[in-house]
Design a protein around this motif. Structure first.
Motif, PDB file in Angstrom:
ATOM      1  N   ASP A  69       0.832  -1.206   0.000  1.00  0.00           N
ATOM      2  CA  ASP A  69       0.000   0.000   0.000  1.00  0.00           C
ATOM      3  C   ASP A  69       0.873   1.265   0.000  1.00  0.00           C
ATOM      4  OD1 ASP A  69       0.854  -0.479   2.597  1.00  0.00           O
ATOM      5  OD2 ASP A  69      -1.140  -0.483   3.515  1.00  0.00           O
ATOM      6  N   VAL A  70       1.945   1.222   0.782  1.00  0.00           N
ATOM      7  CA  VAL A  70       2.850   2.379   0.847  1.00  0.00           C
ATOM      8  C   VAL A  70       3.583   2.560  -0.483  1.00  0.00           C
ATOM      9  CG1 VAL A  70       4.903   3.305   2.003  1.00  0.00           C
ATOM     10  CG2 VAL A  70       3.111   2.188   3.358  1.00  0.00           C
ATOM     11  N   PHE A  71       4.043   1.454  -1.037  1.00  0.00           N
ATOM     12  CA  PHE A  71       4.743   1.466  -2.325  1.00  0.00           C
ATOM     13  C   PHE A  71       3.871   2.164  -3.379  1.00  0.00           C
ATOM     14  CE2 PHE A  71       5.927  -0.248  -6.424  1.00  0.00           C
ATOM     15  CZ  PHE A  71       7.306  -0.391  -6.379  1.00  0.00           C
ATOM     16  N   ASN A  72       2.614   1.743  -3.450  1.00  0.00           N
ATOM     17  CA  ASN A  72       1.722   2.318  -4.472  1.00  0.00           C
ATOM     18  C   ASN A  72       1.416   3.792  -4.204  1.00  0.00           C
ATOM     19  OD1 ASN A  72       1.609   0.019  -6.011  1.00  0.00           O
ATOM     20  ND2 ASN A  72      -0.090  -0.847  -4.852  1.00  0.00           N
ATOM     21  N   ALA A  73       1.280   4.142  -2.928  1.00  0.00           N
ATOM     22  CA  ALA A  73       1.013   5.561  -2.602  1.00  0.00           C
ATOM     23  C   ALA A  73       2.210   6.431  -2.972  1.00  0.00           C
ATOM     24  CB  ALA A  73       0.702   5.699  -1.111  1.00  0.00           C
ATOM     25  N   LEU A  74       3.413   5.903  -2.792  1.00  0.00           N
ATOM     26  CA  LEU A  74       4.605   6.676  -3.146  1.00  0.00           C
ATOM     27  C   LEU A  74       4.758   6.795  -4.669  1.00  0.00           C
ATOM     28  CD1 LEU A  74       7.214   5.459  -0.492  1.00  0.00           C
ATOM     29  CD2 LEU A  74       5.913   7.595  -0.532  1.00  0.00           C
ATOM     30  N   LYS A  75       4.344   5.752  -5.346  1.00  0.00           N
ATOM     31  CA  LYS A  75       4.387   5.780  -6.818  1.00  0.00           C
ATOM     32  C   LYS A  75       3.514   6.920  -7.339  1.00  0.00           C
ATOM     33  CE  LYS A  75       4.328   2.298 -10.393  1.00  0.00           C
ATOM     34  NZ  LYS A  75       3.939   0.923 -10.642  1.00  0.00           N
ATOM     35  N   GLU A  76       2.315   7.023  -6.762  1.00  0.00           N
ATOM     36  CA  GLU A  76       1.364   8.089  -7.107  1.00  0.00           C
ATOM     37  C   GLU A  76       1.949   9.474  -6.858  1.00  0.00           C
ATOM     38  OE1 GLU A  76      -2.601   8.504  -7.296  1.00  0.00           O
ATOM     39  OE2 GLU A  76      -1.720   7.224  -8.858  1.00  0.00           O
ATOM     40  N   LEU A  77       2.766   9.553  -5.816  1.00  0.00           N
ATOM     41  CA  LEU A  77       3.277  10.855  -5.368  1.00  0.00           C
ATOM     42  C   LEU A  77       4.401  11.379  -6.248  1.00  0.00           C
ATOM     43  CD1 LEU A  77       2.385  12.620  -3.023  1.00  0.00           C
ATOM     44  CD2 LEU A  77       4.182  11.631  -1.620  1.00  0.00           C
ATOM     45  N   LYS A  78       4.967  10.513  -7.079  1.00  0.00           N
ATOM     46  CA  LYS A  78       6.097  10.898  -7.952  1.00  0.00           C
ATOM     47  C   LYS A  78       7.240  11.489  -7.135  1.00  0.00           C
ATOM     48  CE  LYS A  78       3.438  11.811 -12.155  1.00  0.00           C
ATOM     49  NZ  LYS A  78       2.060  12.167 -11.869  1.00  0.00           N
ATOM     50  N   VAL A  79       7.721  10.714  -6.182  1.00  0.00           N
ATOM     51  CA  VAL A  79       8.816  11.189  -5.318  1.00  0.00           C
ATOM     52  C   VAL A  79      10.085  11.334  -6.157  1.00  0.00           C
ATOM     53  CG1 VAL A  79      10.232  10.626  -3.305  1.00  0.00           C
ATOM     54  CG2 VAL A  79       7.802   9.995  -3.339  1.00  0.00           C
ATOM     55  N   PRO A  80      10.696  12.522  -6.187  1.00  0.00           N
ATOM     56  CA  PRO A  80      11.870  12.695  -7.052  1.00  0.00           C
ATOM     57  C   PRO A  80      13.178  12.212  -6.428  1.00  0.00           C
ATOM     58  CG  PRO A  80      11.217  14.793  -6.089  1.00  0.00           C
ATOM     59  CD  PRO A  80      10.235  13.780  -5.595  1.00  0.00           C
ATOM     60  N   VAL A  81      13.291  12.357  -5.094  1.00  0.00           N
ATOM     61  CA  VAL A  81      14.548  12.029  -4.429  1.00  0.00           C
ATOM     62  C   VAL A  81      14.236  11.612  -2.992  1.00  0.00           C
ATOM     63  CG1 VAL A  81      14.983  14.479  -3.832  1.00  0.00           C
ATOM     64  CG2 VAL A  81      16.895  12.916  -3.866  1.00  0.00           C
ATOM     65  N   MET A  82      15.010  10.656  -2.457  1.00  0.00           N
ATOM     66  CA  MET A  82      14.773  10.249  -1.069  1.00  0.00           C
ATOM     67  C   MET A  82      16.109  10.076  -0.354  1.00  0.00           C
ATOM     68  SD  MET A  82      11.889   7.942   0.520  1.00  0.00           S
ATOM     69  CE  MET A  82      12.102   6.347  -0.199  1.00  0.00           C
ATOM     70  N   ARG A  83      16.179  10.687   0.830  1.00  0.00           N
ATOM     71  CA  ARG A  83      17.404  10.654   1.642  1.00  0.00           C
ATOM     72  C   ARG A  83      17.332   9.475   2.611  1.00  0.00           C
ATOM     73  NH1 ARG A  83      18.603  14.285   6.429  1.00  0.00           N
ATOM     74  NH2 ARG A  83      20.872  14.381   6.581  1.00  0.00           N
ATOM     75  N   TRP A  84      18.477   8.818   2.841  1.00  0.00           N
ATOM     76  CA  TRP A  84      18.538   7.607   3.669  1.00  0.00           C
ATOM     77  C   TRP A  84      19.989   7.366   4.048  1.00  0.00           C
ATOM     78  CZ3 TRP A  84      21.214   3.036   2.664  1.00  0.00           C
ATOM     79  CH2 TRP A  84      20.901   1.937   3.474  1.00  0.00           C
ATOM     80  N   PRO A  85      20.382   6.768   5.172  1.00  0.00           N
ATOM     81  CA  PRO A  85      19.556   6.146   6.211  1.00  0.00           C
ATOM     82  C   PRO A  85      19.296   7.075   7.400  1.00  0.00           C
ATOM     83  CG  PRO A  85      21.830   5.454   6.511  1.00  0.00           C
ATOM     84  CD  PRO A  85      21.809   6.406   5.330  1.00  0.00           C
ATOM     85  N   GLY A  86      19.754   8.286   7.379  1.00  0.00           N
ATOM     86  CA  GLY A  86      19.478   9.263   8.443  1.00  0.00           C
ATOM     87  C   GLY A  86      19.892  10.607   7.941  1.00  0.00           C
ATOM     88  N   GLY A  87      19.731  11.615   8.742  1.00  0.00           N
ATOM     89  CA  GLY A  87      19.516  11.771  10.129  1.00  0.00           C
ATOM     90  C   GLY A  87      20.644  11.273  11.048  1.00  0.00           C
ATOM     91  N   CYS A  88      20.350  11.440  12.305  1.00  0.00           N
ATOM     92  CA  CYS A  88      21.313  11.036  13.339  1.00  0.00           C
ATOM     93  C   CYS A  88      21.733   9.580  13.171  1.00  0.00           C
ATOM     94  CB  CYS A  88      20.719  11.274  14.724  1.00  0.00           C
ATOM     95  SG  CYS A  88      20.431  13.020  15.088  1.00  0.00           S
ATOM     96  N   PHE A  89      20.815   8.746  12.691  1.00  0.00           N
ATOM     97  CA  PHE A  89      21.145   7.326  12.533  1.00  0.00           C
ATOM     98  C   PHE A  89      22.336   7.145  11.579  1.00  0.00           C
ATOM     99  CE2 PHE A  89      20.665   3.195  10.403  1.00  0.00           C
ATOM    100  CZ  PHE A  89      20.635   2.343  11.501  1.00  0.00           C
ATOM    101  N   ALA A  90      22.459   8.033  10.605  1.00  0.00           N
ATOM    102  CA  ALA A  90      23.494   7.872   9.574  1.00  0.00           C
ATOM    103  C   ALA A  90      24.893   7.830  10.175  1.00  0.00           C
ATOM    104  CB  ALA A  90      23.394   8.999   8.551  1.00  0.00           C
TER     105      ALA A  90
END
Ligand code: AHR
Length: 513
Positions: free
Chosen positions: A72-93
């Motif tokens: 469900d999340v995968f499909n919602a993000l597909k709809e949103l046309k996310v151009p770029v995503m940062r990972w794995p942090g934040g402080c966790f990085a």
């Protein structure tokens, strides 16, 4: 005679303007400046249920999934046309050791997520899982490297592992783990919040450290890294100044973090319970991002007048108290119509600074802070903020069009004026898209929108995001769609432009040609 006719026309226009609460004058002659799609970026951290239970449930989960990604999340993000995503942090990085998250699942390291509640991290979501998700969704990955507790060698090898097509040991390790071709990785952050959770450094010490790390991050097999220095928080202009002076010529971009947070020491306020005064205080705090951007940009201009180095607001959004009953340190908060207004006001500002501001990543994509999506075991909810991102999608890579708003303002208790009406516009493929925001809690606003060049005359589509109450939010069960985008009809095209009636607390998107 001509002069008389002109005077009569001008008088009629100002009488009709008087009948309005606000006017928006759109300079539809254009600017030639593009709004980079990356302004609509996302941020995903190993924090709370952003990754586990949010993006990822694992292949063996009873929750419907696509290769382990929550369907469900995968499909919602597909709809949103996310151009770029940062990972794995934040402080966790700066606590993340990428080798913990590759290879057979059963041999991946289990660690304590020390930044975020001490939760067990089993590393089942690692480099392959993130980069494959980006590839499947057409998202540009933005990797945040570990400077705080990692080594230069570790970071250099990560880049080689991900991007090298050679027969090197790192590239072959990637192949042994099931990925033959290297991925394309453009954005690479050298540390996160180096002034705080990323190592408590001074700007001078970080600048020297940056140079050391950056030297060994190579471009393999046609991949070109866009190196991002860990930038300032909010009002720390000295940080930007020192970095621009010391390493301005060796970075592609510098980051900035600005949260709509009412207190870093005490209560931040509840996400769903607030009075009118606090509503305006939150809006005033969010609008303060504009002078903050201006000052950081002015410093960058003085060291880099040609604008080579980009500013990336790679963490922004509301930060309220965690919802009662949720795990401490997981930063789970609900998301009301107020959050939607915050998001829209931010975009209306960001669009104005894209000569320098090249990316923005809201914190965070699922289940954390001002999220797009909330999940429980089986259900998913799209937040009001999700709907704003969707409505504003048309601005991705569009030509920015300047506009002037004449409106009254409300003085917030904390200081700062909150305009009743805010607007932004852009043009793509011959279509002029503009958004109008009414921040007023109680009153509708009549707005006259005019176009300098009269380049448009027909409304192609119009939609609205609003609700009966600014505290409304979408929750699991029957109220999942309480705040959602709907068709909008309260407009009239006239010879002067478009007359629009905005309900209280609303965001309206109109497309014209
Ligand atoms: O987004 C939550 C946290 O806020 C990030 O981990 C950190 O970079 C910032 O302080």
């Amino acid at each position: 005679m001509k002069k008389l006719l002109f005077l009569v026309a001008a008088a009629m226009l100002s009488i009709s303007a008087l009948a309005q609460d606000a006017t928006v004058r759109i300079h539809d002659d254009g600017t030639g400046v593009q709004i980079p799609k990356e302004i609509y970026g996302q941020f995903s951290e190993h924090l709370g249920r952003c990754i586990y239970g949010g993006l990822w449930v694992g292949k063996d989960s009873s929750v419907p999934n696509i290769d382990g990604y929550r369907k469900d999340v995968f499909n919602a993000l597909k709809e949103l046309k996310v151009p770029v995503m940062r990972w794995p942090g934040g402080c966790f990085a700066d606590d993340y050791h990428w080798m913990d998250g590759i290879g057979p699942l059963e041999s991946r390291a289990k660690i304590s997520n020390n930044n975020w509640g001490g939760t067990m991290e089993d590393n089942s979501f690692g480099t392959h899982e993130f980069l494959n998700l980006c590839e499947m969704l057409g998202i540009e990955p933005y990797i945040s490297g570990n400077v705080g507790s990692g080594t230069v060698e570790e970071m250099a090898k990560w880049v080689e592992y991900m991007t090298s097509g050679s027969q090197s040991t790192m590239a072959n390790l990637r192949r042994a783990n099931g990925r033959e071709e290297p991925w394309k990785v453009k954005y690479f952050g050298i540390g996160n919040e180096a002034w705080g959770c990323g190592g408590n450094m001074t700007p001078q010490y970080y600048s020297d450290t940056y140079k050391r790390y950056a030297t060994y991050l190579r471009n393999y097999s046609g991949n070109r890294l866009y190196k991002i220095a860990s930038g300032a928080s909010d009002y720390d202009y000295d940080w930007t100044e020192v970095l621009m002076k010391a390493i301005g010529n060796s970075m592609s971009g510098i980051s900035l973090h600005y949260y709509t947070c009412m207190s870093w020491s005490g209560s931040k306020g509840k996400a769903t319970v607030f009075d009118d005064d606090l509503y305006y205080d939150v809006l005033s705090k969010t609008l303060e991002v504009e002078p903050v951007l201006k000052r950081h940009i002015a410093i960058m201009d003085s060291y880099d007048p040609s604008g080579r180095v980009a500013l990336l607001l790679d963490e922004w959004g509301t930060w309220f108290d965690e919802e009662p009953g949720t795990v401490r340190g997981h930063l789970y908060q609900q998301n009301t119509l107020r959050d939607a207004i915050v998001a829209a006001l931010n975009f209306n500002i960001f669009h104005k600074y894209t000569r320098r501001l090249k990316m923005a990543n809201i914190a965070q994509v699922v289940n954390v802070l001002q999220a797009m999506i909330l999940t429980n075991e089986t259900e998913m909810v799209l937040t009001p903020t999700y709907h704003v991102f969707k409505m504003y999608n048309v601005h991705q890579d569009a030509e920015f069009i300047e506009s002037d708003v004449t409106t009254k303002s409300v003085r917030a208790n904390r200081g700062g004026n909150v305009p009743e009406v805010s607007a932004t516009a852009s043009r793509k493929d011959g279509v002029l898209n503009f958004d109008l925001v009414n921040t007023d809690l109680k009153a509708s606003k009549k707005v006259l929108v005019t176009f300098d060049q009269k380049s448009v005359s027909k409304v192609i589509s119009a939609s609205i995001l609003t609700s009966g109450d600014v505290h409304d939010y979408n929750n699991f069960g029957t109220t999942a769609n309480k705040v959602a985008e709907k068709e909008f009809k309260a407009y009239k095209v006239t010879k002067d432009g478009v007359e629009v009636t905005l309900p209280p607390c609303s965001i309206v998107a109109i497309s014209m040609n």
